[in-house]
Design a protein around this motif. Structure first.
Motif, mmCIF file in Angstrom:
data_model
loop_
_atom_site.group_PDB
_atom_site.id
_atom_site.type_symbol
_atom_site.label_atom_id
_atom_site.label_comp_id
_atom_site.label_asym_id
_atom_site.label_seq_id
_atom_site.Cartn_x
_atom_site.Cartn_y
_atom_site.Cartn_z
ATOM 1 N N HIS A 21 0.742 -1.217 0.000
ATOM 2 C CA HIS A 21 0.059 -0.029 0.157
ATOM 3 C C HIS A 21 0.859 1.247 0.114
ATOM 4 C CE1 HIS A 21 -3.685 -2.465 1.573
ATOM 5 N NE2 HIS A 21 -3.858 -2.312 0.410
ATOM 6 N N TYR A 22 1.841 1.299 0.709
ATOM 7 C CA TYR A 22 2.502 2.455 1.057
ATOM 8 C C TYR A 22 4.046 2.640 0.766
ATOM 9 C CZ TYR A 22 -1.537 3.207 3.558
ATOM 10 O OH TYR A 22 -2.928 3.533 3.948
ATOM 11 N N GLY A 23 4.776 1.393 0.526
ATOM 12 C CA GLY A 23 6.083 1.321 0.318
ATOM 13 C C GLY A 23 6.746 1.182 -1.247
ATOM 14 N N LYS A 24 5.769 1.447 -2.186
ATOM 15 C CA LYS A 24 6.223 1.061 -3.560
ATOM 16 C C LYS A 24 7.061 2.271 -4.163
ATOM 17 C CE LYS A 24 2.061 -1.425 -4.901
ATOM 18 N NZ LYS A 24 0.980 -1.570 -6.031
ATOM 19 N N LYS A 25 7.163 3.314 -3.574
ATOM 20 C CA LYS A 25 8.198 4.408 -3.912
ATOM 21 C C LYS A 25 9.591 3.942 -3.488
ATOM 22 C CE LYS A 25 4.668 8.058 -4.626
ATOM 23 N NZ LYS A 25 4.157 9.447 -4.197
ATOM 24 N N SER A 26 9.722 3.311 -2.396
ATOM 25 C CA SER A 26 11.034 3.083 -2.016
ATOM 26 C C SER A 26 11.909 2.183 -2.864
ATOM 27 C CB SER A 26 11.024 2.380 -0.724
ATOM 28 O OG SER A 26 12.056 1.944 -0.130
ATOM 29 N N PHE A 27 13.022 2.608 -3.127
ATOM 30 C CA PHE A 27 13.922 1.966 -4.013
ATOM 31 C C PHE A 27 14.459 0.441 -3.549
ATOM 32 C CE2 PHE A 27 17.029 3.419 -0.647
ATOM 33 C CZ PHE A 27 17.867 2.185 -0.571
ATOM 34 N N ILE A 28 14.073 0.184 -2.073
ATOM 35 C CA ILE A 28 14.263 -1.116 -1.342
ATOM 36 C C ILE A 28 12.836 -2.056 -2.069
ATOM 37 C CG2 ILE A 28 14.213 -2.337 0.726
ATOM 38 C CD1 ILE A 28 15.047 -0.032 2.240
ATOM 39 N N LEU A 290 -4.678 -0.657 11.453
ATOM 40 C CA LEU A 290 -4.088 0.778 11.640
ATOM 41 C C LEU A 290 -3.547 1.159 10.842
ATOM 42 C CD1 LEU A 290 -3.483 0.410 15.456
ATOM 43 C CD2 LEU A 290 -5.523 1.219 14.530
ATOM 44 N N GLN A 291 -3.099 0.646 9.745
ATOM 45 C CA GLN A 291 -1.870 1.245 8.704
ATOM 46 C C GLN A 291 -2.724 2.493 7.912
ATOM 47 O OE1 GLN A 291 -1.775 -1.245 4.831
ATOM 48 N NE2 GLN A 291 -2.943 -2.863 6.012
ATOM 49 N N PHE A 292 -4.036 2.459 7.661
ATOM 50 C CA PHE A 292 -4.665 3.430 6.818
ATOM 51 C C PHE A 292 -4.691 4.823 7.784
ATOM 52 C CE2 PHE A 292 -8.567 6.097 5.873
ATOM 53 C CZ PHE A 292 -7.933 6.265 4.642
ATOM 54 N N PRO A 293 -5.303 4.799 9.033
ATOM 55 C CA PRO A 293 -5.335 5.696 9.828
ATOM 56 C C PRO A 293 -3.802 6.435 10.119
ATOM 57 C CG PRO A 293 -6.047 3.832 11.251
ATOM 58 C CD PRO A 293 -6.065 3.597 9.726
ATOM 59 N N VAL A 294 -2.900 5.506 10.376
ATOM 60 C CA VAL A 294 -1.643 6.184 10.738
ATOM 61 C C VAL A 294 -0.779 6.781 9.470
ATOM 62 C CG1 VAL A 294 0.948 5.256 11.514
ATOM 63 C CG2 VAL A 294 -1.217 4.443 12.642
ATOM 64 N N SER A 296 -2.299 8.026 7.112
ATOM 65 C CA SER A 296 -3.087 8.931 6.834
ATOM 66 C C SER A 296 -2.882 10.195 7.984
ATOM 67 C CB SER A 296 -4.596 8.840 6.839
ATOM 68 O OG SER A 296 -4.947 7.904 5.905
ATOM 69 N N LEU A 297 -2.800 10.051 8.919
ATOM 70 C CA LEU A 297 -2.702 11.068 9.971
ATOM 71 C C LEU A 297 -1.160 11.590 9.790
ATOM 72 C CD1 LEU A 297 -4.443 9.519 13.012
ATOM 73 C CD2 LEU A 297 -5.088 11.559 11.772
ATOM 74 N N ILE A 298 -0.129 10.692 9.642
ATOM 75 C CA ILE A 298 1.195 11.057 9.556
ATOM 76 C C ILE A 298 1.661 11.033 8.054
ATOM 77 C CG2 ILE A 298 3.357 10.406 10.407
ATOM 78 C CD1 ILE A 298 2.238 9.003 12.974
ATOM 79 N N SER A 299 1.329 11.882 7.446
ATOM 80 C CA SER A 299 1.397 11.800 5.988
ATOM 81 C C SER A 299 2.731 12.303 5.619
ATOM 82 C CB SER A 299 0.495 12.979 5.451
ATOM 83 O OG SER A 299 0.825 14.421 5.648
ATOM 84 N N ALA A 300 3.279 11.787 4.337
ATOM 85 C CA ALA A 300 4.559 12.300 3.730
ATOM 86 C C ALA A 300 4.632 13.600 3.871
ATOM 87 C CB ALA A 300 4.753 11.637 2.436
ATOM 88 N N PHE A 301 3.521 14.389 3.384
ATOM 89 C CA PHE A 301 3.642 15.867 3.344
ATOM 90 C C PHE A 301 3.973 16.455 4.812
ATOM 91 C CE2 PHE A 301 1.503 20.010 4.227
ATOM 92 C CZ PHE A 301 2.112 20.689 3.111
ATOM 93 N N SER A 302 3.419 15.956 6.078
ATOM 94 C CA SER A 302 3.680 16.314 7.214
ATOM 95 C C SER A 302 5.157 16.270 7.539
ATOM 96 C CB SER A 302 2.613 15.749 8.257
ATOM 97 O OG SER A 302 1.283 16.043 7.791
ATOM 98 N N ILE A 314 13.128 6.601 3.717
ATOM 99 C CA ILE A 314 13.328 7.166 4.988
ATOM 100 C C ILE A 314 11.726 7.459 5.626
ATOM 101 C CG2 ILE A 314 13.938 8.971 6.296
ATOM 102 C CD1 ILE A 314 16.495 9.061 4.796
ATOM 103 N N VAL A 315 10.964 8.087 4.697
ATOM 104 C CA VAL A 315 9.723 8.620 5.094
ATOM 105 C C VAL A 315 8.794 7.332 5.188
ATOM 106 C CG1 VAL A 315 7.342 9.498 4.426
ATOM 107 C CG2 VAL A 315 9.512 10.627 3.945
ATOM 108 N N PHE A 316 8.838 6.232 4.430
ATOM 109 C CA PHE A 316 7.940 5.036 4.603
ATOM 110 C C PHE A 316 8.304 4.216 6.089
ATOM 111 C CE2 PHE A 316 7.916 0.303 4.495
ATOM 112 C CZ PHE A 316 6.680 0.141 4.310
#
Length: 355
Positions: A21-28, A290-294, A296-302, A314-316
């Motif tokens: 869901h959230y890690g596809k942009k990481s080079f890892i 809890l993955q979606f609320p976390v 979402s609340l702690i966004s990459a933008f924030s 690092i963000v992920f």
């Protein structure tokens, strides 16, 4: 019966889904070596469904008595406190952003979102699988009765395997039709409707009953076969088979994998039974729900705004660490104590096991 080495596999599956869901942009994870694994990690939900069927049969298949009231109370205690806490977090997020979804809230609270076309992924998207599990819990007493009252293992095996095969044929045929017509209602039916996932739970039930009645004493070092099957799972995801594995097709590999891990007494089991790994498995439900609320609340933008960090990897991982920490606290202070409190209520309505 509790099989600790299976518990850690829940953590591995939950983390894989978070990466999906959230890690596809990481080079890892976004590279030619492993991307095919994590970009298809939604199949881990199918693993959860199969494992759920297996574990449920392990837990209840050998009991001399079965209390319907205690059973449903235990199932409610197992999933709903943390599930509802996740709903509250999403509700807080929606109130803060002034984007309140009252229909999604209503459906999620009742755990019926997957029955309504277009609503399965509304509100808290990972909650769709709990809506499916709710049906599994509802039908399990009937399934258990089928195995215990009609103690004809061969007949039950034939019925469930035939049902699984027919389900796969129907799903793959309809999915091919969906790909040609791009119907959103068809997609919701195929991917999220609970009826399309019953085959996964039943095949897990069958494997669990086979385990406790036929082979639970055949323990040995199965490290190598376990690694071979994991390799076959990766191979199936890698090859251009033009098949969709979302509806339990990989049960042909998940079932032997679950059984062999359960019987294994080699290095993998020794490792997976370590307290730290078992604990990670126990908090896996929190990591998943809890993955979606976390995130979402702690966004990459924030994170970029306040910490001046914008590297996707690092963000992920920063958000993942926060998710794991929150899941640990909610397990200790919400999931476990509330679950125990609900289970501790006076137990009545004992029904004699027909066997």
């Amino acid at each position: 019966m509790r099989i600790n080495q299976l518990t850690f596999t829940r953590f591995l599956a939950a983390i894989s889904i978070v990466i999906f869901h959230y890690g596809k942009k990481s080079f890892i994870f976004n590279n030619n070596i492993v991307s095919f694994i994590f970009f298809n990690a939604n199949v881990c939900v199918s693993y959860f469904f199969v494992l759920s069927g297996f574990v449920m049969m392990i837990a209840y298949g050998n009991k001399s008595v079965f209390s319907v009231k205690d059973y449903f109370r235990n199932r409610f205690a197992r999933i709903y406190p943390l599930y509802f806490f996740a709903i509250l977090l999403v509700l807080f997020l929606q109130i803060r952003t002034k984007n309140l979804d009252l229909l999604g809230l209503f459906l999620n609270v009742l755990m019926i979102q997957t029955w309504i076309p277009g609503q399965a992924l509304m509100f808290n998207p990972p909650g769709w699988s709990l809506s499916v599990e709710f049906l599994f819990y509802a039908i399990f007493p009937l399934v258990l009765n089928m195995f215990v009252k009609n103690d004809n293992f061969k007949k039950n095996t034939i019925v469930i395997i035939l049902f699984w095969i027919l389900s796969q044929v129907l799903f793959q045929t309809l999915f091919a039709f969906y790909e040609e017509n791009e119907s959103s209602s068809m997609r919701d039916l195929l991917m999220y409707n609970p009826l399309m996932h019953i085959n996964e739970f039943l095949i897990g039930n069958l494997a669990g009953y086979f385990f406790i009645k036929k082979i639970q004493d055949k323990r040995s070092n199965y490290d190598f076969p376990v690694l071979v099957i994991i390799g076959l799972v990766f191979l199936a995801l890698k090859l251009p088979l033009n098949l969709n594995f979302h509806n339990g097709l990989l049960a042909v590999l998940f079932i032997p994998l679950i059984i062999l891990i359960s019987l294994n007494n080699g290095f993998i089991t020794t490792l997976f039974q370590k307290k730290a790994f078992v604990f990670l498995g126990e908090i896996s439900f929190g990591i998943y729900i809890l993955q979606f609320p976390v995130y979402s609340l702690i966004s990459a933008f924030s994170i970029n705004k306040y910490l001046h960090l914008n590297d996707p990897t690092i963000v992920f991982f920063l958000r993942l660490v926060i998710l794991i920490i929150l899941s640990s606290f909610t397990y200790i202070y919400i999931e476990k104590p509330l679950g125990n409190k609900i289970r501790a209520r006076k137990r009545t309505l004992i029904i004699e096991n027909p066997a």
